[in-house]
Design a protein around this motif. Structure first.
Motif, PDB file in Angstrom:
ATOM      1  N   ARG A   3       0.948  -1.129   0.077  1.00 32.23           N
ATOM      2  CA  ARG A   3       0.126  -0.028  -0.055  1.00 32.23           C
ATOM      3  C   ARG A   3       1.016   1.288   0.091  1.00 32.23           C
ATOM      4  NH1 ARG A   3      -5.053   2.014   1.669  1.00 32.23           N
ATOM      5  NH2 ARG A   3      -4.717   3.924   2.969  1.00 32.23           N
ATOM      6  N   ARG A   4       1.970   1.207   0.852  1.00 31.71           N
ATOM      7  CA  ARG A   4       2.708   2.396   0.906  1.00 31.71           C
ATOM      8  C   ARG A   4       3.430   2.763  -0.604  1.00 31.71           C
ATOM      9  NH1 ARG A   4       6.657   2.336   6.125  1.00 31.71           N
ATOM     10  NH2 ARG A   4       5.541   3.642   7.241  1.00 31.71           N
ATOM     11  N   ARG A   5       3.782   1.726  -1.222  1.00 28.62           N
ATOM     12  CA  ARG A   5       4.427   1.808  -2.684  1.00 28.62           C
ATOM     13  C   ARG A   5       3.437   2.448  -3.547  1.00 28.62           C
ATOM     14  NH1 ARG A   5       8.538  -2.316  -5.073  1.00 28.62           N
ATOM     15  NH2 ARG A   5      10.151  -0.539  -5.093  1.00 28.62           N
ATOM     16  N   LYS A   6       2.301   1.984  -3.513  1.00 28.73           N
ATOM     17  CA  LYS A   6       1.235   2.587  -4.363  1.00 28.73           C
ATOM     18  C   LYS A   6       0.926   3.932  -4.145  1.00 28.73           C
ATOM     19  CE  LYS A   6      -1.621  -1.959  -4.907  1.00 28.73           C
ATOM     20  NZ  LYS A   6      -2.777  -2.517  -4.798  1.00 28.73           N
ATOM     21  N   ILE A   7       0.891   4.415  -2.703  1.00 27.82           N
ATOM     22  CA  ILE A   7       0.695   5.756  -2.364  1.00 27.82           C
ATOM     23  C   ILE A   7       1.914   6.629  -3.099  1.00 27.82           C
ATOM     24  CG2 ILE A   7       0.573   7.524  -0.409  1.00 27.82           C
ATOM     25  CD1 ILE A   7      -1.079   5.187   0.969  1.00 27.82           C
ATOM     26  N   ALA A   8       3.078   6.000  -2.697  1.00 27.36           N
ATOM     27  CA  ALA A   8       4.116   6.771  -3.327  1.00 27.36           C
ATOM     28  C   ALA A   8       4.150   7.108  -4.773  1.00 27.36           C
ATOM     29  CB  ALA A   8       5.457   6.274  -2.852  1.00 27.36           C
ATOM     30  N   LEU A   9       3.770   6.051  -5.549  1.00 28.29           N
ATOM     31  CA  LEU A   9       3.972   5.938  -6.831  1.00 28.29           C
ATOM     32  C   LEU A   9       2.635   6.823  -7.598  1.00 28.29           C
ATOM     33  CD1 LEU A   9       4.448   2.266  -8.017  1.00 28.29           C
ATOM     34  CD2 LEU A   9       6.005   4.270  -8.285  1.00 28.29           C
ATOM     35  N   VAL A  10       1.568   7.120  -6.970  1.00 25.46           N
ATOM     36  CA  VAL A  10       0.467   7.628  -7.191  1.00 25.46           C
ATOM     37  C   VAL A  10       0.949   9.237  -6.779  1.00 25.46           C
ATOM     38  CG1 VAL A  10      -1.993   8.345  -6.841  1.00 25.46           C
ATOM     39  CG2 VAL A  10      -1.328   5.908  -7.189  1.00 25.46           C
ATOM     40  N   GLY A  11       1.394   9.383  -5.602  1.00 30.35           N
ATOM     41  CA  GLY A  11       1.645  10.527  -5.208  1.00 30.35           C
ATOM     42  C   GLY A  11       3.034  11.485  -6.167  1.00 30.35           C
ATOM     43  N   GLY A  12       3.854  10.613  -6.474  1.00 25.17           N
ATOM     44  CA  GLY A  12       4.973  11.128  -7.385  1.00 25.17           C
ATOM     45  C   GLY A  12       4.425  11.355  -8.707  1.00 25.17           C
TER      46      GLY A  12
END
Length: 160
Positions: A3-12
């Protein structure tokens, strides 16, 4: 994928899209017109005072400053002192090389320096004014007691 990685990718990705949008807006929002210049130095005429002694306030310097103030930024004035052991012709040539369109020689030593290099100035379209106790061939003349902005303007022909 966590979940953290998805949020980071979407945010980036979101930051990247916003950055591209702002960059594109800044690039193309100007309407095609160039920005106003921040300096007029390159476009202004330059008048240089060549003094016989360093650092003295002379009527010629005051007159040049008055002319610059009245020009609305179209004239820049600079003051130079003729060094005691300088080659006068070379020093006047340096002022010509600095794009001084008018050289005002203030004092007998400065007038003698201008007298050694009239061809150098004429080839570059430089006007010479001598403020001294004597005239110099090829230069306009003002007696030391008759210097003012109006008098300088009166002896200088306008540049076209």
């Amino acid at each position: 994928m966590s979940r953290r990685r998805k949020i980071a990718l979407v945010g980036g990705g979101g930051v990247g899209v916003v950055g591209l949008a702002v960059g594109g807006w800044l690039l193309f929002a100007g309407g095609g017109s160039p920005p106003e210049p921040v300096s007029h130095v390159a476009a202004a005429d330059r008048a240089c005072l060549l003094g016989s002694s360093a650092g003295v306030h002379s009527p010629a310097w005051t007159a040049l400053q008055d002319m610059a103030q009245r020009s609305g930024g179209k004239l820049i004035v600079q003051r130079f002192a003729l060094p005691p052991k300088a080659d006068p012709a070379a020093y006047v040539g340096t002022l010509v090389g600095l794009h001084c369109r008018t050289v005002v020689a203030d004092g007998d030593e400065a007038a003698a320096a201008v007298a050694t290099a009239p061809k150098t100035g004429k080839d570059a379209g430089v006007r010479f004014v001598v403020v001294a106790g004597h005239r110099v061939a090829g230069a306009a003349y003002l007696p030391p007691g008759g210097v003012s902005a109006a008098a300088l303007e009166g002896v200088l022909e306008p540049h076209g």
